[in-house]
Structure formats: C-alpha cells, structure tokens
Design a protein around this motif. Sequence first.
Motif, mmCIF file in Angstrom:
data_model
loop_
_atom_site.group_PDB
_atom_site.id
_atom_site.type_symbol
_atom_site.label_atom_id
_atom_site.label_comp_id
_atom_site.label_asym_id
_atom_site.label_seq_id
_atom_site.Cartn_x
_atom_site.Cartn_y
_atom_site.Cartn_z
ATOM 1 N N MET A 60 15.343 20.689 -6.419
ATOM 2 C CA MET A 60 14.506 22.019 -6.087
ATOM 3 C C MET A 60 13.391 21.547 -5.222
ATOM 4 O O MET A 60 12.865 20.564 -5.684
ATOM 5 N N ARG A 61 12.842 22.183 -4.297
ATOM 6 C CA ARG A 61 11.953 21.811 -3.369
ATOM 7 C C ARG A 61 10.391 22.290 -4.359
ATOM 8 O O ARG A 61 10.626 23.027 -5.047
ATOM 9 N N SER A 62 9.688 21.811 -3.709
ATOM 10 C CA SER A 62 8.227 22.155 -4.240
ATOM 11 C C SER A 62 7.312 22.646 -3.199
ATOM 12 O O SER A 62 7.178 22.375 -2.058
ATOM 13 N N ILE A 63 6.344 23.373 -3.682
ATOM 14 C CA ILE A 63 5.426 23.904 -3.017
ATOM 15 C C ILE A 63 3.907 23.362 -3.546
ATOM 16 O O ILE A 63 3.829 22.991 -4.586
ATOM 17 N N SER A 64 2.942 23.567 -2.654
ATOM 18 C CA SER A 64 1.772 23.240 -3.169
ATOM 19 C C SER A 64 0.590 23.840 -2.877
ATOM 20 O O SER A 64 0.699 24.893 -1.699
ATOM 21 N N VAL A 115 -0.613 28.055 0.872
ATOM 22 C CA VAL A 115 0.525 27.491 0.369
ATOM 23 C C VAL A 115 1.460 26.903 1.104
ATOM 24 O O VAL A 115 1.718 27.447 2.457
ATOM 25 N N ARG A 116 1.661 25.678 0.930
ATOM 26 C CA ARG A 116 2.604 24.818 1.859
ATOM 27 C C ARG A 116 3.695 24.188 1.238
ATOM 28 O O ARG A 116 3.690 23.931 0.253
ATOM 29 N N ASP A 117 4.842 23.848 2.018
ATOM 30 C CA ASP A 117 6.018 23.205 1.406
ATOM 31 C C ASP A 117 5.585 21.805 1.456
ATOM 32 O O ASP A 117 4.667 21.440 1.735
ATOM 33 N N ALA A 118 6.872 20.848 0.950
ATOM 34 C CA ALA A 118 6.419 19.426 0.893
ATOM 35 C C ALA A 118 6.135 18.708 2.242
ATOM 36 O O ALA A 118 5.477 17.745 2.344
ATOM 37 N N ALA A 119 6.578 19.543 3.385
ATOM 38 C CA ALA A 119 6.437 18.994 4.638
ATOM 39 C C ALA A 119 5.062 19.378 5.406
ATOM 40 O O ALA A 119 4.836 18.863 6.665
ATOM 41 N N GLY A 120 4.244 20.137 4.597
ATOM 42 C CA GLY A 120 3.146 20.685 5.061
ATOM 43 C C GLY A 120 3.190 21.923 5.902
ATOM 44 O O GLY A 120 2.226 22.436 6.220
ATOM 45 N N ALA A 121 4.343 22.306 6.022
ATOM 46 C CA ALA A 121 4.640 23.871 6.690
ATOM 47 C C ALA A 121 3.957 25.012 5.730
ATOM 48 O O ALA A 121 4.270 25.041 4.542
ATOM 49 N N PRO A 122 3.278 26.042 6.199
ATOM 50 C CA PRO A 122 2.746 26.936 5.520
ATOM 51 C C PRO A 122 4.174 27.995 4.762
ATOM 52 O O PRO A 122 5.143 28.102 5.581
ATOM 53 N N VAL A 123 3.952 28.524 3.638
ATOM 54 C CA VAL A 123 5.169 29.142 3.298
ATOM 55 C C VAL A 123 4.480 30.832 3.017
ATOM 56 O O VAL A 123 3.596 30.853 2.121
ATOM 57 N N ALA A 124 5.168 31.576 3.626
ATOM 58 C CA ALA A 124 4.885 33.112 3.491
ATOM 59 C C ALA A 124 5.746 33.670 2.233
ATOM 60 O O ALA A 124 7.002 33.002 1.961
ATOM 61 N N ILE A 158 1.443 34.755 -5.543
ATOM 62 C CA ILE A 158 0.208 33.849 -6.429
ATOM 63 C C ILE A 158 -0.536 34.813 -7.405
ATOM 64 O O ILE A 158 -0.622 35.928 -7.204
ATOM 65 N N LYS A 159 -0.438 34.244 -8.529
ATOM 66 C CA LYS A 159 -1.078 34.917 -9.879
ATOM 67 C C LYS A 159 -2.393 34.118 -10.098
ATOM 68 O O LYS A 159 -2.344 32.945 -10.514
ATOM 69 N N ILE A 160 -3.491 34.884 -10.411
ATOM 70 C CA ILE A 160 -4.604 34.248 -10.997
ATOM 71 C C ILE A 160 -4.730 34.919 -12.406
ATOM 72 O O ILE A 160 -4.520 36.240 -12.423
ATOM 73 N N GLU A 161 -5.232 34.253 -13.349
ATOM 74 C CA GLU A 161 -5.670 34.720 -14.939
ATOM 75 C C GLU A 161 -6.742 34.118 -15.285
ATOM 76 O O GLU A 161 -6.584 32.640 -15.643
ATOM 77 N N PHE A 218 8.095 31.111 -6.210
ATOM 78 C CA PHE A 218 8.870 31.287 -4.893
ATOM 79 C C PHE A 218 10.217 31.141 -5.218
ATOM 80 O O PHE A 218 10.548 29.926 -5.687
ATOM 81 N N ALA A 219 11.150 31.844 -4.635
ATOM 82 C CA ALA A 219 12.759 31.579 -5.073
ATOM 83 C C ALA A 219 13.132 30.563 -4.569
ATOM 84 O O ALA A 219 12.690 29.976 -3.318
ATOM 85 N N GLY A 220 13.673 29.372 -5.124
ATOM 86 C CA GLY A 220 14.196 27.958 -4.488
ATOM 87 C C GLY A 220 13.122 27.018 -4.483
ATOM 88 O O GLY A 220 13.434 25.758 -3.926
ATOM 89 N N PHE A 221 12.179 27.111 -5.082
ATOM 90 C CA PHE A 221 10.650 26.206 -5.138
ATOM 91 C C PHE A 221 10.738 26.386 -6.639
ATOM 92 O O PHE A 221 10.511 27.190 -7.407
ATOM 93 N N ARG A 222 10.191 24.977 -6.950
ATOM 94 C CA ARG A 222 9.439 24.751 -8.185
ATOM 95 C C ARG A 222 8.108 25.878 -8.320
ATOM 96 O O ARG A 222 7.414 25.644 -7.482
ATOM 97 N N THR A 223 7.945 26.215 -9.671
ATOM 98 C CA THR A 223 6.571 26.946 -9.804
ATOM 99 C C THR A 223 5.580 25.965 -9.689
ATOM 100 O O THR A 223 5.565 24.693 -10.459
ATOM 101 N N PHE A 224 4.608 26.387 -9.242
ATOM 102 C CA PHE A 224 3.175 25.285 -9.237
ATOM 103 C C PHE A 224 2.293 26.051 -9.888
ATOM 104 O O PHE A 224 1.881 27.261 -9.696
ATOM 105 N N GLN A 225 1.529 25.320 -10.749
ATOM 106 C CA GLN A 225 0.374 25.634 -11.621
ATOM 107 C C GLN A 225 -0.668 24.852 -11.411
ATOM 108 O O GLN A 225 -0.563 23.616 -11.583
ATOM 109 N N THR A 226 -1.851 25.423 -11.534
ATOM 110 C CA THR A 226 -3.146 24.756 -11.454
ATOM 111 C C THR A 226 -4.312 25.379 -11.983
ATOM 112 O O THR A 226 -4.137 26.716 -12.450
ATOM 113 N N ARG A 227 -5.499 24.699 -12.226
ATOM 114 C CA ARG A 227 -6.508 25.528 -12.835
ATOM 115 C C ARG A 227 -7.726 25.227 -12.076
ATOM 116 O O ARG A 227 -7.800 24.171 -11.303
ATOM 117 N N ILE A 228 -8.582 26.455 -11.588
ATOM 118 C CA ILE A 228 -9.603 26.218 -10.997
ATOM 119 C C ILE A 228 -10.988 26.641 -11.629
ATOM 120 O O ILE A 228 -10.853 27.454 -12.383
#
Length: 92
Positions: free
Chosen positions: A1-5, A32-41, A45-48, A81-91
């Motif tokens: 599965m691909r990843s996003i950051s 949001v970018r994929d592993a190659a650094g390309a933006p992902v539309a 994004i959820k903030i809580e 995003f479908a086909g990508f691993r879920t990304f989680q972080t805390r700010i």
Amino acid sequence: MRSISLAVAGCFLALFIAASGQTTLGRVTGTVRDAAGAPVAGVVIKIEARGAAPLTRTSDKDGQFTFERVPLADYDVTALFAGFRTFQTRIT
C-alpha cells in the motif's frame, strides 16, 4: 500500500484576536504529498481537538488544505485516501 505524508512544517496555528470577547482562533494549513513528493488531491483531512467536534476538509489540486478560524488547541490530524495508508499526526 502506498503512503502519503502531510507537510507538518506547513501546519501551524496562527493566533487571531477577535475584536469582541478576545476570543483566540487559529488556522491549520498543510500540503499532502505522496512518497515521490507529488501533491495529492482529494485527500480527506480530519482535525480533532479534545472536547470538540471533528472538522474535515479535502485537499485541493495542489494537495493543500486549510481550516480557518479554529480554536487554539492541540489537534490530532488524520489524512485518508483510497489506496494509501492512513496518515496520523498531532500538532500542538
């Protein structure tokens, strides 16, 4: 599965003082970018923050998103995003 950051360096809370009531609000932005650094539309994004209802936005064609006028708080951020691993972080 691909990843996003999520460009965490691009996430920030800016302090705004409302004229009435001295309420403090902020803005959360990022890209949001994929592993190659390309933006992902189309990434959801959820903030809580503790004690508040979650807010969602969708990244635009440049992978960017913005949450305007949110209370200053620590936020858990999730990118889905479908086909990508879920990304989680805390700010904070």
